[in-house]
Write a protein that holds these residues in place. Structure first.
Motif, PDB file in Angstrom:
ATOM      1  N   ASP A 130       0.922  -1.158   0.678  1.00 38.99           N
ATOM      2  CA  ASP A 130      -0.098  -0.319   0.080  1.00 38.99           C
ATOM      3  C   ASP A 130       0.764   1.362  -0.144  1.00 38.99           C
ATOM      4  N   ASP A 131       2.328   1.233   0.298  1.00 34.10           N
ATOM      5  CA  ASP A 131       2.931   2.376   0.412  1.00 34.10           C
ATOM      6  C   ASP A 131       4.084   2.225  -0.819  1.00 34.10           C
ATOM      7  N   GLY A 132       4.267   1.502  -1.933  1.00 35.55           N
ATOM      8  CA  GLY A 132       5.038   1.395  -2.462  1.00 35.55           C
ATOM      9  C   GLY A 132       5.573   0.382  -2.794  1.00 35.55           C
ATOM     10  N   LEU A 133       6.214   0.161  -4.005  1.00 33.60           N
ATOM     11  CA  LEU A 133       6.771  -1.206  -4.444  1.00 33.60           C
ATOM     12  C   LEU A 133       8.361  -0.977  -3.325  1.00 33.60           C
ATOM     13  N   VAL A 134       7.838  -2.577  -2.458  1.00 34.89           N
ATOM     14  CA  VAL A 134       9.225  -2.535  -1.658  1.00 34.89           C
ATOM     15  C   VAL A 134      10.164  -3.496  -2.814  1.00 34.89           C
ATOM     16  N   SER A 135      12.012  -2.667  -2.892  1.00 33.10           N
ATOM     17  CA  SER A 135      12.337  -3.557  -3.761  1.00 33.10           C
ATOM     18  C   SER A 135      13.459  -4.588  -3.167  1.00 33.10           C
ATOM     19  N   ALA A 136      12.853  -6.078  -2.758  1.00 34.23           N
ATOM     20  CA  ALA A 136      13.752  -6.454  -1.856  1.00 34.23           C
ATOM     21  C   ALA A 136      14.946  -7.147  -2.519  1.00 34.23           C
ATOM     22  N   VAL A 137      15.215  -7.455  -3.983  1.00 33.35           N
ATOM     23  CA  VAL A 137      16.306  -7.719  -4.368  1.00 33.35           C
ATOM     24  C   VAL A 137      16.655  -7.130  -4.789  1.00 33.35           C
ATOM     25  N   ASN A 138      18.171  -6.459  -5.874  1.00 32.62           N
ATOM     26  CA  ASN A 138      18.203  -5.392  -6.788  1.00 32.62           C
ATOM     27  C   ASN A 138      19.515  -5.759  -7.509  1.00 32.62           C
ATOM     28  N   GLY A 139      19.365  -6.684  -8.607  1.00 31.00           N
ATOM     29  CA  GLY A 139      20.310  -7.292  -9.584  1.00 31.00           C
ATOM     30  C   GLY A 139      21.396  -7.879  -9.355  1.00 31.00           C
ATOM     31  N   MET A 140      20.807  -8.824  -7.878  1.00 29.18           N
ATOM     32  CA  MET A 140      22.075 -10.001  -7.859  1.00 29.18           C
ATOM     33  C   MET A 140      22.726 -10.775  -8.388  1.00 29.18           C
ATOM     34  N   ASP A 141      23.749 -11.060  -8.863  1.00 28.04           N
ATOM     35  CA  ASP A 141      24.438 -11.839 -10.072  1.00 28.04           C
ATOM     36  C   ASP A 141      25.685 -12.667  -8.568  1.00 28.04           C
ATOM     37  N   PHE A 142      25.297 -14.182  -9.615  1.00 27.23           N
ATOM     38  CA  PHE A 142      26.396 -14.700  -8.564  1.00 27.23           C
ATOM     39  C   PHE A 142      26.426 -16.516  -9.205  1.00 27.23           C
ATOM     40  N   THR A 143      27.551 -17.217  -8.868  1.00 27.15           N
ATOM     41  CA  THR A 143      27.353 -19.160  -9.957  1.00 27.15           C
ATOM     42  C   THR A 143      28.448 -19.225  -8.269  1.00 27.15           C
ATOM     43  N   LEU A 144      27.544 -20.677  -8.904  1.00 27.84           N
ATOM     44  CA  LEU A 144      28.862 -21.372  -7.641  1.00 27.84           C
ATOM     45  C   LEU A 144      28.644 -22.576  -8.493  1.00 27.84           C
ATOM     46  N   GLU A 145      29.650 -23.762  -8.019  1.00 29.19           N
ATOM     47  CA  GLU A 145      29.730 -24.682  -8.573  1.00 29.19           C
ATOM     48  C   GLU A 145      29.634 -26.133  -7.502  1.00 29.19           C
ATOM     49  N   ARG A 146      29.960 -27.140  -7.954  1.00 31.61           N
ATOM     50  CA  ARG A 146      29.315 -28.464  -7.404  1.00 31.61           C
ATOM     51  C   ARG A 146      30.079 -28.456  -6.580  1.00 31.61           C
ATOM     52  N   GLY A 147      30.242 -28.687  -5.604  1.00 30.57           N
ATOM     53  CA  GLY A 147      31.222 -29.140  -4.032  1.00 30.57           C
ATOM     54  C   GLY A 147      31.554 -27.940  -3.494  1.00 30.57           C
ATOM     55  N   GLN A 148      31.253 -26.464  -4.112  1.00 32.77           N
ATOM     56  CA  GLN A 148      31.774 -25.397  -3.373  1.00 32.77           C
ATOM     57  C   GLN A 148      30.866 -25.254  -1.965  1.00 32.77           C
ATOM     58  N   THR A 149      31.018 -24.062  -1.577  1.00 35.45           N
ATOM     59  CA  THR A 149      30.241 -23.481  -0.392  1.00 35.45           C
ATOM     60  C   THR A 149      30.109 -21.788  -0.713  1.00 35.45           C
ATOM     61  N   LEU A 150      28.911 -21.179  -0.780  1.00 33.60           N
ATOM     62  CA  LEU A 150      29.081 -19.530  -1.277  1.00 33.60           C
ATOM     63  C   LEU A 150      27.788 -19.268  -0.172  1.00 33.60           C
ATOM     64  N   GLY A 151      29.006 -18.499   0.626  1.00 38.38           N
ATOM     65  CA  GLY A 151      28.416 -17.443   1.696  1.00 38.38           C
ATOM     66  C   GLY A 151      27.896 -16.583   1.326  1.00 38.38           C
ATOM     67  N   ILE A 152      26.671 -16.137   2.313  1.00 37.44           N
ATOM     68  CA  ILE A 152      25.572 -14.999   1.592  1.00 37.44           C
ATOM     69  C   ILE A 152      25.402 -14.106   3.387  1.00 37.44           C
ATOM     70  N   VAL A 153      25.848 -13.067   3.313  1.00 35.43           N
ATOM     71  CA  VAL A 153      26.102 -12.070   4.785  1.00 35.43           C
ATOM     72  C   VAL A 153      25.605 -10.989   4.429  1.00 35.43           C
ATOM     73  N   GLY A 154      25.214 -10.310   5.956  1.00 31.99           N
ATOM     74  CA  GLY A 154      25.097  -9.474   5.591  1.00 31.99           C
ATOM     75  C   GLY A 154      23.751  -9.038   6.692  1.00 31.99           C
ATOM     76  N   GLU A 155      23.228  -7.554   7.416  1.00 31.51           N
ATOM     77  CA  GLU A 155      22.333  -7.577   8.174  1.00 31.51           C
ATOM     78  C   GLU A 155      20.950  -7.937   7.797  1.00 31.51           C
ATOM     79  N   SER A 156      20.227  -7.541   8.900  1.00 30.06           N
ATOM     80  CA  SER A 156      18.550  -8.043   8.972  1.00 30.06           C
ATOM     81  C   SER A 156      18.310  -7.382   7.221  1.00 30.06           C
ATOM     82  N   GLY A 157      17.095  -7.586   6.631  1.00 28.88           N
ATOM     83  CA  GLY A 157      16.444  -7.171   5.681  1.00 28.88           C
ATOM     84  C   GLY A 157      17.737  -6.574   4.678  1.00 28.88           C
ATOM     85  N   SER A 158      18.107  -6.727   3.977  1.00 30.49           N
ATOM     86  CA  SER A 158      19.963  -6.978   3.263  1.00 30.49           C
ATOM     87  C   SER A 158      19.426  -7.657   1.912  1.00 30.49           C
TER      88      SER A 158
END
Length: 358
Positions: free
Chosen positions: A42-70
């Motif tokens: 009702d207040d407008g458009l909440v842009s929760a994710v904006n243009g994410m780019d990443f790749t991941l291969e088998r056997g690998q671990t990717l950590g995604i970090v950031g504050e709450s609401g990121s």
């Protein structure tokens, strides 16, 4: 995953065939390109994710970090197809072995969930149904993707409960989630996520509510099972200590964007974004001479009205070095050099000066 706990029932049926095309496609195992997620309110458009780019291969671990609401959890929900059928507006691509998860139908996602992509949710007590036994819920996850009898599914569920370190799995199979401790519920969630041996596992804050001893056990268990199956792992967390211990690469999110990404050692020792520096500075250390932590001042930007310039500029202590007007007015692009990306107007020389003066 062929290993069984001592005394486990004999052979278990093979999984149902992988959906057509799921094992094809060139390029990275998981390739996310310009992923964006917005929620109309009702207040407008909440842009929760904006243009994410990443790749991941088998056997690998990717950590995604950031504050709450990121935008960390929203990213995982988009990859799992959990936003389909909602008011969420998705764009971009998430190519899983060549198949686009964003464009895939709900029926197609149901074939992939569990069998090819599994998820460990942040709160196992709310993720597990209180009216069904733990064993029944794991058994149901198994039956969806296996041509098996109820007896075989029960055997598989009991075996997996034993594999994740739950004592007396035959007895625990018939107990309800509220009978389990926090650590045991988390192990049960891991058992449910791994019962079909997914190729990609997404773990959303899997150890947040656990004490450090149980946390270490859970992380060791996930690493062990990942090594056995050569699966890829996305670990969503705010704990940089956990990231340093288990991740191969790191993606730092702020305001729905990736502000820095790269190999884990470079993120810690060759930091290239002021926000990442702020996260590192706010961590308690055993060698620190001051008893005070150094939190990042200010508040994250409103996702209803993101600034036109750098989204971190209002909290950045170093904006003046790049030119305050530039930071306020121009949105920096994510520049990648030798596998290490940063979204910042500061030059490499300026960042080196900042790091050495910490």
């Amino acid at each position: 995953m062929t290993q069984t706990y001592p005394g486990a029932p004999a052979t278990l049926p093979s999984p149902a065939p992988t959906p057509a095309g799921a094992d094809g496609g060139a390029g990275a195992f998981l390739d996310v390109r310009n992923l964006s997620v917005a929620f109309p309110t009702d207040d407008g458009l909440v842009s929760a994710v904006n243009g994410m780019d990443f790749t991941l291969e088998r056997g690998q671990t990717l950590g995604i970090v950031g504050e709450s609401g990121s935008g960390k959890s929203v990213t995982s929900q988009a990859l799992m197809g959990l936003l389909k059928g909602t008011s969420a507006q998705l764009s971009g691509q998430a190519l899983f072995q060549g198949k686009d998860l964003i464009k895939m139908s709900e029926s197609g996602m149901r074939q992939l969930r569990g069998r090819n992509i599994g998820m460990i949710f942040q709160d196992p007590l709310s993720a597990l149904h209180p009216f069904y036994t733990v064993g029944h819920q794991i058994e149901e996850a198994y039956l969806v993707h296996h041509q098996a009898s109820k007896k075989q599914a029960r055997a598989a569920a009991i075996n997996m409960l034993g594999r994740v370190g739950i004592p007396s799995p035959e007895q625990r199979y018939d107990e309800y989630p509220h009978h389990f401790s926090g650590g045991m519920r988390q192990r049960a969630m891991i058992a449910m996520a791994l019962i079909c041996e997914p190729e990609l596992l997404i773990a959303d804050e899997p150890t947040t509510a656990l004490d450090v001893t149980v946390q270490a056990q859970i992380l060791d268990l996930m690493a062990e099972l990942q090594a056995e199956t050569n699966s890829a792992l996305i670990l969503i967390t705010h704990d940089l200590g956990v990231v340093a211990e288990v991740c191969d690469s790191v993606l730092v999110m702020y305001g729905g964007q990736c502000v820095e990404s790269g190999p884990v050692d470079e993120i810690f020792y060759d930091t290239r974004h002021p926000y990442t520096l702020g996260l590192l500075n706010s961590m308690p250390t055993l060698t620190g001479t001051s008893g005070r932590l150094n939190p990042i001042p200010g508040q994250p930007p409103s996702l209803l009205d993101l600034p036109s310039g750098c989204i971190f500029s209002s909290r950045c202590d170093y904006a003046a070095l790049a030119g305050a007007d530039v930071c306020r007015e121009q949105r920096p692009e994510l520049l990648v050099e030798t596998g290490h990306g940063k979204r910042c107007h500061l030059s490499s020389r300026q960042l080196i000066t900042i790091r050495t003066s910490r």
